[in-house]
Motif scaffolding. Sequence first.
Motif, PDB file in Angstrom:
ATOM      1  N   TRP A   1       0.812  -1.211   0.000  1.00 35.62           N
ATOM      2  CA  TRP A   1       0.000   0.000   0.000  1.00 35.62           C
ATOM      3  C   TRP A   1       0.847   1.263   0.000  1.00 35.62           C
ATOM      4  N   ALA A   2       2.056   1.175   0.527  1.00 39.85           N
ATOM      5  CA  ALA A   2       2.962   2.315   0.417  1.00 39.85           C
ATOM      6  C   ALA A   2       3.351   2.539  -1.040  1.00 39.85           C
ATOM      7  N   PHE A   3       3.583   1.444  -1.772  1.00 37.40           N
ATOM      8  CA  PHE A   3       3.890   1.532  -3.207  1.00 37.40           C
ATOM      9  C   PHE A   3       2.744   2.232  -3.941  1.00 37.40           C
ATOM     10  N   VAL A   4       1.523   1.760  -3.701  1.00 37.01           N
ATOM     11  CA  VAL A   4       0.346   2.321  -4.380  1.00 37.01           C
ATOM     12  C   VAL A   4       0.156   3.785  -4.005  1.00 37.01           C
TER      13      VAL A   4
ATOM     14  N   ALA B   1       1.192   9.034 -17.730  1.00 34.16           N
ATOM     15  CA  ALA B   1       0.244   7.957 -18.029  1.00 34.16           C
ATOM     16  C   ALA B   1       0.788   6.608 -17.585  1.00 34.16           C
ATOM     17  N   LEU B   2       2.076   6.367 -17.818  1.00 28.32           N
ATOM     18  CA  LEU B   2       2.678   5.104 -17.397  1.00 28.32           C
ATOM     19  C   LEU B   2       2.657   4.965 -15.876  1.00 28.32           C
ATOM     20  N   LEU B   3       2.918   6.064 -15.197  1.00 32.81           N
ATOM     21  CA  LEU B   3       2.872   6.044 -13.739  1.00 32.81           C
ATOM     22  C   LEU B   3       1.482   5.652 -13.242  1.00 32.81           C
ATOM     23  N   GLY B   4       0.447   6.198 -13.889  1.00 31.23           N
ATOM     24  CA  GLY B   4      -0.921   5.841 -13.526  1.00 31.23           C
ATOM     25  C   GLY B   4      -1.239   4.381 -13.806  1.00 31.23           C
ATOM     26  N   LEU B   5      -0.756   3.865 -14.930  1.00 32.49           N
ATOM     27  CA  LEU B   5      -1.009   2.464 -15.275  1.00 32.49           C
ATOM     28  C   LEU B   5      -0.350   1.502 -14.287  1.00 32.49           C
ATOM     29  N   VAL B   6       0.862   1.842 -13.862  1.00 38.53           N
ATOM     30  CA  VAL B   6       1.554   0.967 -12.921  1.00 38.53           C
ATOM     31  C   VAL B   6       0.859   0.974 -11.560  1.00 38.53           C
TER      32      VAL B   6
ATOM     33  N   LEU C   1      -2.321   1.391 -11.097  1.00 37.73           N
ATOM     34  CA  LEU C   1      -3.514   0.555 -11.281  1.00 37.73           C
ATOM     35  C   LEU C   1      -3.149  -0.923 -11.291  1.00 37.73           C
ATOM     36  N   ALA C   2      -2.042  -1.273 -11.955  1.00 36.78           N
ATOM     37  CA  ALA C   2      -1.617  -2.679 -12.010  1.00 36.78           C
ATOM     38  C   ALA C   2      -1.330  -3.212 -10.618  1.00 36.78           C
ATOM     39  N   MET C   3      -0.710  -2.406  -9.783  1.00 33.73           N
ATOM     40  CA  MET C   3      -0.393  -2.855  -8.436  1.00 33.73           C
ATOM     41  C   MET C   3      -1.672  -2.999  -7.601  1.00 33.73           C
ATOM     42  N   LEU C   4      -2.644  -2.134  -7.834  1.00 37.96           N
ATOM     43  CA  LEU C   4      -3.927  -2.250  -7.127  1.00 37.96           C
ATOM     44  C   LEU C   4      -4.642  -3.534  -7.492  1.00 37.96           C
ATOM     45  N   LEU C   5      -4.518  -3.950  -8.756  1.00 37.52           N
ATOM     46  CA  LEU C   5      -5.247  -5.120  -9.235  1.00 37.52           C
ATOM     47  C   LEU C   5      -4.491  -6.417  -8.980  1.00 37.52           C
ATOM     48  N   THR C   6      -3.207  -6.315  -8.564  1.00 37.85           N
ATOM     49  CA  THR C   6      -2.425  -7.518  -8.292  1.00 37.85           C
ATOM     50  C   THR C   6      -2.889  -8.141  -6.988  1.00 37.85           C
ATOM     51  N   GLY C   7      -3.164  -9.411  -7.024  1.00 34.41           N
ATOM     52  CA  GLY C   7      -3.646 -10.074  -5.815  1.00 34.41           C
ATOM     53  C   GLY C   7      -2.593 -10.168  -4.737  1.00 34.41           C
ATOM     54  N   GLY C   8      -3.029 -10.443  -3.516  1.00 35.90           N
ATOM     55  CA  GLY C   8      -2.075 -10.629  -2.429  1.00 35.90           C
ATOM     56  C   GLY C   8      -2.455  -9.830  -1.231  1.00 35.90           C
TER      57      GLY C   8
END
Length: 267
Positions: A105-108, A253-258, A260-267
């Motif tokens: 969550w710190a990453f996100v 835009a890439l920063l936003g996509l990454v 989002l990807a981390m939010l959608l990654t399970g765990g």
Amino acid sequence: MDVVILMAIGLLTGATTVLFGFGGGFVAVPVVVWADAALGTAALPVATATSALVMVVNAAFATAVTPRPVLLALRGSGALLPLLAAGACAGAYASRFAPPALARWAFVAYTALTALDLLLRPGFLRPATPPGAAPARAPRSLPAVAGAPIGAVAAFLGVGGSVMTVPAMRRAGHPMRIATALANPLAFAVAFPAVAVSLAASPPPAAAGTGLIGLVDPYAAGALLLGALPVVAILRRRPLRIPDRVHACAYLALLGLVTLAMLLTGG
């Protein structure tokens, strides 16, 4: 199939290394979390360590093939590099003891807040000086005192350092092509000590028999680099001509996509 996907992501990390200064962290962390999902909560520390190794190799190679006149913009930053490395040692060590949920969550949170800052505050997408004002001063160097906190946060989160150094150099007056090129040697200074700490660490109990070296997944790192390094060589030899504002918008835009990807990654 995993190796094909990792190599494809490697192609992307090679492109982002050259175009945005991202040596692999933003792209590699979510995909390695996915590839090592069987490790459960240990997947994120392994992804962070593996991405640091990918960043070291990508950043070192990209720096080696960067024209010398571009690298001369780092003159006067001698103290910055060792302070980046010292901060990275502290951040990488601290990450070994942080709860996985905190690191995720710190990453996100960090990437999301950075994207908002770049979008809303002048100096990145739009000039910091209003039209008709006095011309901006010559580009400035990053202050050495910023090295330790940048290194610590970047290594703790596994994001390299470009998310902090590229906006900072952009606001210091550098065009995107210079800011992103200079992010590579700075990312190397951050990632190298983080890799050393990660390789010396003990694999998590959940990783028994998986072939990890310390906290690093050599299989994932090798596949990512196999895709990345040829792209770095090609784009450094034949650089793309991207308008500065388009380049800055693509970075955001890439920063936003990454994020989002981390939010959608399970765990």
